[in-house]
Motif scaffolding. Structure first.
Motif, PDB file in Angstrom:
ATOM      1  N   ASP A 196       0.823  -1.226   0.000  1.00 59.60           N
ATOM      2  CA  ASP A 196       0.000   0.000   0.000  1.00 59.60           C
ATOM      3  C   ASP A 196       0.852   1.269   0.000  1.00 59.60           C
ATOM      4  O   ASP A 196       0.401   2.318   0.478  1.00 59.60           O
ATOM      5  CB  ASP A 196      -0.950   0.027   1.215  1.00 59.60           C
ATOM      6  N   TYR A 197       2.057   1.171  -0.527  1.00 57.32           N
ATOM      7  CA  TYR A 197       2.933   2.351  -0.509  1.00 57.32           C
ATOM      8  C   TYR A 197       2.501   3.358  -1.575  1.00 57.32           C
ATOM      9  O   TYR A 197       2.289   3.031  -2.728  1.00 57.32           O
ATOM     10  CB  TYR A 197       4.390   1.953  -0.741  1.00 57.32           C
ATOM     11  N   ASN A 198       2.369   4.606  -1.166  1.00 60.19           N
ATOM     12  CA  ASN A 198       2.030   5.733  -2.045  1.00 60.19           C
ATOM     13  C   ASN A 198       0.625   5.628  -2.639  1.00 60.19           C
ATOM     14  O   ASN A 198       0.312   6.305  -3.624  1.00 60.19           O
ATOM     15  CB  ASN A 198       3.062   5.890  -3.164  1.00 60.19           C
ATOM     16  N   GLY A 199      -0.184   4.777  -2.089  1.00 62.06           N
ATOM     17  CA  GLY A 199      -1.595   4.713  -2.437  1.00 62.06           C
ATOM     18  C   GLY A 199      -1.899   4.558  -3.912  1.00 62.06           C
ATOM     19  O   GLY A 199      -1.258   3.781  -4.633  1.00 62.06           O
ATOM     20  N   ALA A 200      -2.867   5.324  -4.356  1.00 55.36           N
ATOM     21  CA  ALA A 200      -3.346   5.219  -5.739  1.00 55.36           C
ATOM     22  C   ALA A 200      -2.279   5.587  -6.751  1.00 55.36           C
ATOM     23  O   ALA A 200      -2.265   5.085  -7.879  1.00 55.36           O
ATOM     24  CB  ALA A 200      -4.567   6.125  -5.922  1.00 55.36           C
ATOM     25  N   ARG A 201      -1.358   6.476  -6.348  1.00 60.20           N
ATOM     26  CA  ARG A 201      -0.327   6.946  -7.281  1.00 60.20           C
ATOM     27  C   ARG A 201       0.499   5.786  -7.828  1.00 60.20           C
ATOM     28  O   ARG A 201       0.889   5.796  -9.000  1.00 60.20           O
ATOM     29  CB  ARG A 201       0.581   7.956  -6.562  1.00 60.20           C
ATOM     30  N   THR A 202       0.750   4.779  -7.022  1.00 60.92           N
ATOM     31  CA  THR A 202       1.551   3.641  -7.480  1.00 60.92           C
ATOM     32  C   THR A 202       0.835   2.908  -8.605  1.00 60.92           C
ATOM     33  O   THR A 202       1.465   2.493  -9.589  1.00 60.92           O
ATOM     34  CB  THR A 202       1.852   2.688  -6.308  1.00 60.92           C
ATOM     35  N   TYR A 203      -0.472   2.756  -8.488  1.00 62.58           N
ATOM     36  CA  TYR A 203      -1.236   2.101  -9.558  1.00 62.58           C
ATOM     37  C   TYR A 203      -1.216   2.937 -10.835  1.00 62.58           C
ATOM     38  O   TYR A 203      -1.162   2.393 -11.949  1.00 62.58           O
ATOM     39  CB  TYR A 203      -2.680   1.850  -9.101  1.00 62.58           C
ATOM     40  N   GLU A 204      -1.254   4.239 -10.691  1.00 62.04           N
ATOM     41  CA  GLU A 204      -1.175   5.117 -11.863  1.00 62.04           C
ATOM     42  C   GLU A 204       0.161   4.938 -12.584  1.00 62.04           C
ATOM     43  O   GLU A 204       0.220   4.913 -13.816  1.00 62.04           O
ATOM     44  CB  GLU A 204      -1.335   6.574 -11.436  1.00 62.04           C
ATOM     45  N   LEU A 205       1.222   4.795 -11.803  1.00 61.26           N
ATOM     46  CA  LEU A 205       2.555   4.637 -12.400  1.00 61.26           C
ATOM     47  C   LEU A 205       2.703   3.274 -13.074  1.00 61.26           C
ATOM     48  O   LEU A 205       3.332   3.162 -14.132  1.00 61.26           O
ATOM     49  CB  LEU A 205       3.629   4.827 -11.330  1.00 61.26           C
ATOM     50  N   GLY A 226      -6.679  -0.442  -9.027  1.00 62.24           N
ATOM     51  CA  GLY A 226      -6.402   0.694  -8.145  1.00 62.24           C
ATOM     52  C   GLY A 226      -7.669   1.405  -7.716  1.00 62.24           C
ATOM     53  O   GLY A 226      -7.793   1.823  -6.551  1.00 62.24           O
ATOM     54  N   PHE A 227      -8.618   1.531  -8.635  1.00 64.10           N
ATOM     55  CA  PHE A 227      -9.877   2.225  -8.312  1.00 64.10           C
ATOM     56  C   PHE A 227     -10.704   1.426  -7.311  1.00 64.10           C
ATOM     57  O   PHE A 227     -11.357   1.998  -6.436  1.00 64.10           O
ATOM     58  CB  PHE A 227     -10.675   2.474  -9.588  1.00 64.10           C
ATOM     59  N   GLU A 228     -10.664   0.093  -7.433  1.00 64.35           N
ATOM     60  CA  GLU A 228     -11.375  -0.757  -6.468  1.00 64.35           C
ATOM     61  C   GLU A 228     -10.778  -0.605  -5.071  1.00 64.35           C
ATOM     62  O   GLU A 228     -11.499  -0.620  -4.066  1.00 64.35           O
ATOM     63  CB  GLU A 228     -11.295  -2.224  -6.907  1.00 64.35           C
ATOM     64  N   LYS A 229      -9.449  -0.424  -5.023  1.00 72.26           N
ATOM     65  CA  LYS A 229      -8.762  -0.295  -3.745  1.00 72.26           C
ATOM     66  C   LYS A 229      -8.865   1.120  -3.186  1.00 72.26           C
ATOM     67  O   LYS A 229      -8.947   1.329  -1.978  1.00 72.26           O
ATOM     68  CB  LYS A 229      -7.292  -0.673  -3.928  1.00 72.26           C
ATOM     69  N   TYR A 230      -8.861   2.105  -4.097  1.00 75.38           N
ATOM     70  CA  TYR A 230      -8.920   3.515  -3.685  1.00 75.38           C
ATOM     71  C   TYR A 230     -10.040   4.212  -4.460  1.00 75.38           C
ATOM     72  O   TYR A 230      -9.793   4.990  -5.384  1.00 75.38           O
ATOM     73  CB  TYR A 230      -7.583   4.213  -3.955  1.00 75.38           C
ATOM     74  N   PRO A 231     -11.296   3.914  -4.108  1.00 74.51           N
ATOM     75  CA  PRO A 231     -12.439   4.448  -4.871  1.00 74.51           C
ATOM     76  C   PRO A 231     -12.578   5.965  -4.824  1.00 74.51           C
ATOM     77  O   PRO A 231     -13.317   6.537  -5.622  1.00 74.51           O
ATOM     78  CB  PRO A 231     -13.651   3.760  -4.215  1.00 74.51           C
ATOM     79  N   GLU A 232     -11.869   6.628  -3.919  1.00 74.11           N
ATOM     80  CA  GLU A 232     -11.942   8.089  -3.840  1.00 74.11           C
ATOM     81  C   GLU A 232     -10.874   8.772  -4.689  1.00 74.11           C
ATOM     82  O   GLU A 232     -10.818  10.004  -4.756  1.00 74.11           O
ATOM     83  CB  GLU A 232     -11.790   8.547  -2.377  1.00 74.11           C
ATOM     84  N   ALA A 233     -10.038   7.991  -5.355  1.00 75.19           N
ATOM     85  CA  ALA A 233      -8.913   8.555  -6.110  1.00 75.19           C
ATOM     86  C   ALA A 233      -9.384   9.022  -7.487  1.00 75.19           C
ATOM     87  O   ALA A 233      -9.465   8.239  -8.433  1.00 75.19           O
ATOM     88  CB  ALA A 233      -7.799   7.534  -6.235  1.00 75.19           C
ATOM     89  N   SER A 234      -9.675  10.306  -7.599  1.00 77.84           N
ATOM     90  CA  SER A 234     -10.151  10.845  -8.875  1.00 77.84           C
ATOM     91  C   SER A 234      -9.058  10.818  -9.937  1.00 77.84           C
ATOM     92  O   SER A 234      -9.340  10.754 -11.134  1.00 77.84           O
ATOM     93  CB  SER A 234     -10.657  12.267  -8.684  1.00 77.84           C
ATOM     94  N   SER A 235      -7.796  10.845  -9.515  1.00 81.46           N
ATOM     95  CA  SER A 235      -6.697  10.831 -10.487  1.00 81.46           C
ATOM     96  C   SER A 235      -6.676   9.521 -11.283  1.00 81.46           C
ATOM     97  O   SER A 235      -6.319   9.505 -12.461  1.00 81.46           O
ATOM     98  CB  SER A 235      -5.363  11.032  -9.775  1.00 81.46           C
ATOM     99  N   ILE A 236      -7.058   8.419 -10.630  1.00 83.46           N
ATOM    100  CA  ILE A 236      -7.145   7.147 -11.343  1.00 83.46           C
ATOM    101  C   ILE A 236      -8.252   7.222 -12.386  1.00 83.46           C
ATOM    102  O   ILE A 236      -8.102   6.755 -13.522  1.00 83.46           O
ATOM    103  CB  ILE A 236      -7.403   5.985 -10.358  1.00 83.46           C
ATOM    104  N   LEU A 237      -9.372   7.822 -12.006  1.00 87.15           N
ATOM    105  CA  LEU A 237     -10.477   7.985 -12.952  1.00 87.15           C
ATOM    106  C   LEU A 237     -10.046   8.784 -14.179  1.00 87.15           C
ATOM    107  O   LEU A 237     -10.409   8.457 -15.303  1.00 87.15           O
ATOM    108  CB  LEU A 237     -11.657   8.682 -12.271  1.00 87.15           C
TER     109      LEU A 237
END
Length: 393
Positions: A196-205, A226-237
């Protein structure tokens, strides 16, 4: 009695030979401590030379390799450029030496000293990695981070309470990404994501790595995870929407865009993207409303002003085509259709003017205004814009 004396003499000679070479190791260590690293290096090379019969006893001695590691580490630390030239990759050679010492030290007699040396080595690999990264030498930065991980994963350096060094794992991924070594970047980013390091940003990378490899399927799969894990991460969207839009999967893009707006209704860029997507689909009125909402939230949104101006400009061009299609024997109808085109051009002007006001150096907005002013015979403004364009050349 004579036989006993002879055997003792032979034994003494063998032991003396052993101590002679171990003495060479001690000499190398002393030379290192006194700063004579060139001489120390010569001595330790002699002690591990497989072609040197006298090295038979020192080669399998753990202390030999520990001293070798210390010498190469000292070469790295030296400020003397001539000393630095003695080795191409002294830190890595030091690490390999310490690992050899551990391998040979079956009873672990020298483990504490080696552990201290390895800890010091981590610090210098870290410094090397940071410097390499700042110098854009991403391959060296990656190698340095990987060597740190190699050290930390040695049984000697681990205990039950040891924490996973997620910072180094992530940085290894970052260095690999910048080195365009996307397979390794994915490997390290995925490992960081497991913790879970760096949250949603890691999935984006991770997704960005797949995108750079032209692997849209895995890029989207990663973002969905990533969105399933961090549903509030608009950057993933946003990334998902961009991929769908690029792939012309407009229905999917719109679905996630609506979800993004629902999550963050004050985000002007979402409304702009919604406007651009509707514009692309030919839903002009919806596009206008979305752009206007974006401007309501962000009054200096250049792209929204420009796109609104472009909508009316393009409508004017289409209407002009209608006018030009009128038969020449119907001048009244031509004038009627032409005036409709001019009305659309007039609607475009305020938005293009505002866009140019927000970004005075954008030539596209100025060129559009130039054509609009000329079309509507607004020659004073035409000359003004023309001068601005000339000044920008």
């Amino acid at each position: 009695m004579k036989k006993t004396i002879l055997m003792l003499a032979v034994l003494f000679t063998a032991v003396a030979g052993s101590y002679a070479q171990k003495g060479k190791v001690s000499s190398a260590s002393t030379l290192k401590d006194s700063g004579k690293l060139d001489k120390a290096l010569e001595a330790i090379k002699e002690a591990i030379d497989p072609n040197n019969p006298k090295a038979e006893k020192s080669i399998p001695w753990p202390r030999t390799w520990e001293v070798r590691g210390e010498i190469y580490h000292a070469i790295y630390k030296s400020k003397d450029e001539n000393i630095k030239k003695l080795a191409d990759d002294p830190l890595k050679t030091a690490l390999d030496s310490y690992k050899k010492a551990i391998e040979l030290d079956e009873k672990g007699k020298g483990s504490n000293g080696v552990k201290i040396n390895l800890t010091l080595l981590i610090n210098d690999f870290t410094d090397q990695a940071v410097k390499a990264f700042s110098d854009d030498n991403y391959n060296l930065a990656l190698e340095s981070f990987e060597n740190i991980l190699d050290i930390e994963n040695l049984p000697l350096m681990k205990d039950d309470a040891a924490a996973v060094d997620t910072v180094i794992i992530f940085n290894a991924g970052l260095a690999a990404y910048n080195a365009e070594n996307y397979d390794k970047a994915i490997k390290y980013y995925k490992e960081a994501a497991e913790y879970d390091y760096n949250g949603a940003r890691t999935y984006e990378l991770i997704s960005a790595c797949y995108t750079n490899q032209q692997d849209t399927v895995n890029a989207l799969t990663t973002l969905q995870e990533g969105f399933e894990k961090y549903p509030e991460a608009s950057s993933i969207l946003v990334q998902m929407i961009n991929i769908y839009m690029t792939a012309n999967k407009t229905d999917d893009a719109m679905k996630y865009l609506d979800l993004a707006i629902e999550q963050d209704p004050e985000n002007a860029s979402f409304y702009f993207a919604q406007g651009a997507l509707n514009d692309k689909l030919g839903n002009t009125e919806k596009a206008v409303k979305s752009y206007e909402k974006a401007l309501e939230l962000k009054p200096d949104y250049f792209d929204a002003y420009y796109n609104l101006g472009a909508i009316y400009y393009n409508k004017g061009v289409k209407q002009l085509d209608v006018a030009n299609a009128v038969p020449t024997n119907k001048p009244d109808q031509y004038e009627l259709e032409k005036n409709k085109a001019d009305e659309e051009f007039k609607k475009a002007i305020p938005y293009m003017e505002k866009a140019s006001e927000v970004n005075a150096e954008d030539t596209y907005a100025l060129e559009s205004l130039k054509q609009l002013y000329y079309r509507l015979k607004m020659m004073d403004k035409f000359d003004e814009v023309n001068k601005k364009l000339e000044d920008l050349k």
